[in-house]
Design an enzyme around this catalytic site. Sequence first.
Site, PDB file in Angstrom:
ATOM      1  N   TRP A 232      69.725  30.948  17.138  1.00  0.00           N
ATOM      2  CA  TRP A 232      68.721  31.282  18.160  1.00  0.00           C
ATOM      3  C   TRP A 232      67.883  30.081  18.599  1.00  0.00           C
ATOM      4  CZ3 TRP A 232      64.361  29.575  15.998  1.00  0.00           C
ATOM      5  CH2 TRP A 232      64.308  29.556  14.604  1.00  0.00           C
ATOM      6  N   ASN A 233      67.961  28.945  17.891  1.00  0.00           N
ATOM      7  CA  ASN A 233      66.996  27.883  18.227  1.00  0.00           C
ATOM      8  C   ASN A 233      67.339  27.145  19.519  1.00  0.00           C
ATOM      9  OD1 ASN A 233      69.155  26.568  17.036  1.00  0.00           O
ATOM     10  ND2 ASN A 233      67.903  25.089  15.935  1.00  0.00           N
TER      11      ASN A 233
ATOM     12  N   LYS B 136      79.932  34.874  19.327  1.00  0.00           N
ATOM     13  CA  LYS B 136      78.876  35.775  18.866  1.00  0.00           C
ATOM     14  C   LYS B 136      77.557  35.014  18.862  1.00  0.00           C
ATOM     15  CE  LYS B 136      76.689  36.797  15.309  1.00  0.00           C
ATOM     16  NZ  LYS B 136      75.392  37.196  15.915  1.00  0.00           N
ATOM     17  N   PRO B 137      76.689  35.306  19.826  1.00  0.00           N
ATOM     18  CA  PRO B 137      75.390  34.625  19.851  1.00  0.00           C
ATOM     19  C   PRO B 137      74.453  35.241  18.811  1.00  0.00           C
ATOM     20  CG  PRO B 137      75.493  36.213  21.645  1.00  0.00           C
ATOM     21  CD  PRO B 137      76.822  36.284  20.927  1.00  0.00           C
ATOM     22  N   ALA B 138      73.366  34.554  18.529  1.00  0.00           N
ATOM     23  CA  ALA B 138      72.378  35.088  17.587  1.00  0.00           C
ATOM     24  C   ALA B 138      71.790  36.381  18.142  1.00  0.00           C
ATOM     25  CB  ALA B 138      71.270  34.061  17.372  1.00  0.00           C
ATOM     26  N   SER B 139      71.508  37.308  17.253  1.00  0.00           N
ATOM     27  CA  SER B 139      70.964  38.595  17.687  1.00  0.00           C
ATOM     28  C   SER B 139      69.566  38.449  18.277  1.00  0.00           C
ATOM     29  CB  SER B 139      70.926  39.563  16.509  1.00  0.00           C
ATOM     30  OG  SER B 139      72.231  39.696  15.992  1.00  0.00           O
TER      31      SER B 139
ATOM     32  N   GLY C  18      74.414  27.121  12.251  1.00  0.00           N
ATOM     33  CA  GLY C  18      73.449  28.030  11.638  1.00  0.00           C
ATOM     34  C   GLY C  18      73.070  27.534  10.253  1.00  0.00           C
ATOM     35  N   SER C  19      72.669  28.466   9.418  1.00  0.00           N
ATOM     36  CA  SER C  19      72.164  28.077   8.099  1.00  0.00           C
ATOM     37  C   SER C  19      73.313  27.674   7.168  1.00  0.00           C
ATOM     38  CB  SER C  19      71.402  29.252   7.485  1.00  0.00           C
ATOM     39  OG  SER C  19      72.267  30.353   7.334  1.00  0.00           O
TER      40      SER C  19
ATOM     41  N   GLU D 151      77.973  23.145  11.841  1.00  0.00           N
ATOM     42  CA  GLU D 151      76.720  22.401  12.021  1.00  0.00           C
ATOM     43  C   GLU D 151      75.665  23.179  11.253  1.00  0.00           C
ATOM     44  OE1 GLU D 151      76.423  19.590  13.387  1.00  0.00           O
ATOM     45  OE2 GLU D 151      78.000  19.393  14.893  1.00  0.00           O
TER      46      GLU D 151
ATOM     47  N   CYS E  62      67.596  21.716  13.869  1.00  0.00           N
ATOM     48  CA  CYS E  62      68.202  21.225  12.628  1.00  0.00           C
ATOM     49  C   CYS E  62      68.094  19.706  12.507  1.00  0.00           C
ATOM     50  CB  CYS E  62      69.643  21.701  12.510  1.00  0.00           C
ATOM     51  SG  CYS E  62      70.579  21.402  13.995  1.00  0.00           S
TER      52      CYS E  62
ATOM     53  N   GLU F   7      64.469  22.737   4.041  1.00  0.00           N
ATOM     54  CA  GLU F   7      64.112  22.579   5.442  1.00  0.00           C
ATOM     55  C   GLU F   7      63.047  23.618   5.800  1.00  0.00           C
ATOM     56  OE1 GLU F   7      67.478  23.505   7.929  1.00  0.00           O
ATOM     57  OE2 GLU F   7      66.980  21.901   9.317  1.00  0.00           O
TER      58      GLU F   7
HETATM   59  P1  ADP Z   1      69.166  31.505  10.986  1.00  0.00           P
HETATM   60  O1  ADP Z   1      68.540  31.582   9.636  1.00  0.00           O
HETATM   61  O2  ADP Z   1      68.828  30.307  11.757  1.00  0.00           O
HETATM   62  O3  ADP Z   1      69.053  32.776  11.793  1.00  0.00           O
HETATM   63  P2  ADP Z   1      71.858  32.209  10.348  1.00  0.00           P
HETATM   64  O4  ADP Z   1      72.858  31.330   9.699  1.00  0.00           O
HETATM   65  O5  ADP Z   1      71.400  33.421   9.630  1.00  0.00           O
HETATM   66  O6  ADP Z   1      70.688  31.244  10.724  1.00  0.00           O
HETATM   67  O7  ADP Z   1      72.377  32.661  11.777  1.00  0.00           O
HETATM   68  C1  ADP Z   1      73.189  31.883  12.607  1.00  0.00           C
HETATM   69  C2  ADP Z   1      74.202  32.787  13.270  1.00  0.00           C
HETATM   70  O8  ADP Z   1      75.024  33.369  12.268  1.00  0.00           O
HETATM   71  C3  ADP Z   1      73.615  33.952  14.053  1.00  0.00           C
HETATM   72  O9  ADP Z   1      74.431  34.182  15.183  1.00  0.00           O
HETATM   73  C4  ADP Z   1      73.710  35.085  13.059  1.00  0.00           C
HETATM   74  O10 ADP Z   1      73.728  36.344  13.690  1.00  0.00           O
HETATM   75  C5  ADP Z   1      75.039  34.761  12.431  1.00  0.00           C
HETATM   76  N1  ADP Z   1      75.258  35.416  11.136  1.00  0.00           N
HETATM   77  C6  ADP Z   1      74.366  35.770  10.209  1.00  0.00           C
HETATM   78  N2  ADP Z   1      74.974  36.354   9.159  1.00  0.00           N
HETATM   79  C7  ADP Z   1      76.305  36.362   9.431  1.00  0.00           C
HETATM   80  C8  ADP Z   1      77.474  36.805   8.743  1.00  0.00           C
HETATM   81  N3  ADP Z   1      77.403  37.376   7.534  1.00  0.00           N
HETATM   82  N4  ADP Z   1      78.666  36.637   9.354  1.00  0.00           N
HETATM   83  C9  ADP Z   1      78.749  36.080  10.555  1.00  0.00           C
HETATM   84  N5  ADP Z   1      77.700  35.623  11.238  1.00  0.00           N
HETATM   85  C10 ADP Z   1      76.493  35.756  10.689  1.00  0.00           C
END
Ligand code: ADP
Length: 483
Positions: A156-157, A180-183, A233-234, A255, A289, A386
Amino acid sequence: MQINDTSLLRHQAYVGGRWIDAENGERFAVTNPADGATITEVARLGATETRQAIDAANAALPAWRDRTAKERAAVLRRWFDLIMENQEDLARLLSWEQGKPLTESRGEIAYGASFIEWYAEEAKRVYGDVIPHDKAGRRLVVIKQPIGVVAAITPWNFPVAMITRKAGPALAVGCTMVLKPASETPLSALALAELGERAGLPAGVFNVVTGRAGEIGGELTGNTTVRKLSFTGSTGIGKQLMAECAGDIKKLSLELGGNAPFIVFDDADLDAAVEGALASKFRNSGQTCVCTNRILVQEGIYTAFCERLVEAVQGLKVAAAEDESAEQGPLINGKAVDKVRQHIDDAVNKGARILSGGDAHALGGSFFEPTVLGDVTAEMLVAAEETFGPLAPVFRFSDEQEAIRLANDTPFGLASYVYTQNLGRAWRVGEALEYGMVGINEGIISTEVTPFGGIKESGLGREGSYYGIEDYLEVKYMCLGIR
Ligand code: ADP
């Protein structure tokens, strides 16, 4: 937030060139982080619809792959043009769902679009090789081909740029994509899909599935039609996805998190160092990041640096994105605020001093005061994790060796920064830093023309530049007998 072209505000997912609802009709709310208000509700898809999207991407693959690079480039160029023509609306949509100041969102739209423009050009130069033969009677040739159906999962950032960094090179070389974008920020992704359709992307080339992360992720990683996953993502989710991708040895670009050191030597230009620290720490309220996580300052200028940094930080305007003068928006949600607070409390309990800020902002919600901590040490949580928020912890070091040791004392290795006027030192430290990227007397280093990426637990692969295109290509060696 006002948007001129309301057809950019979509609430259905985009699969096979069609806008679809979830099969069970479920939706989820997208909210404005500045006040928690619901913007709209978006389709909440699961594994079934994701499988349909993968099938659509697979069906679209042969025709898209078989176009010439120039033909694909023409479509991508139109996509780029449409994004830039709609820059203001897209920026508003982005700020609305993400919270960052409008000036930063406008910048992200241009930055995001640049990857589509750049890779449309670069894909025309995906050259192979003719290797001097090892034996008479045969010739050795290397060609490069698109990997195939690519899955992308984005955070989402940077709701636009993290998508285009993947879709630009992938589509330019002939891959098709399921995203799949961030929710938290699906609206920017759906607006990109709408503009892609207007630009002439054939049905199935670019699909956007919004909804249940675990279920969608499980299908994307488990489905053998998907040949590659690109994730930003994380680190925790990245490791999980990497394990899931082991099933069929999918290619991976990751990344992940960073723990960026920002090293300021006694001989640094103090004005430049403060300016760089401010930009690299507080951009997007610290939620990138490559944001500085640890400021390491040599003892001779420690006090002077802290004073100047505090002065600069206190000048930052904290406001909602509607306010054109905003420089710091809200954090994405309450959980993000909790982490900043946890890092401050831990540091203060272990002897750090709050030099500025340190508390929730008077605006309420997830607004937090830009904060500077002094006398920070390696034993504190903020040294290891972080923060991903507007917290600048300032550590002290005595010499070059100690600076390098402290900087490298982390499992992460994404961005790092060094400020010094000594050329030999700049080079020595630049070489010694175990990071994928080093800013030397520069605090903002990302551009589409250079390779962005990390080493160690910060990830795999590179995005941007001609290095980044390799992440979407397979190398094929052909041995040709000519007797
Ligand atoms: P943040 O802590 O920055 O939200 P995440 O790694 O949780 O980072 O999220 C990055 C992306 O990964 C988002 O699109 C999130 O919806 C997705 N995501 C989170 N959990 C899962 C999972 N178990 N499988 C696939 N995608 C995921």
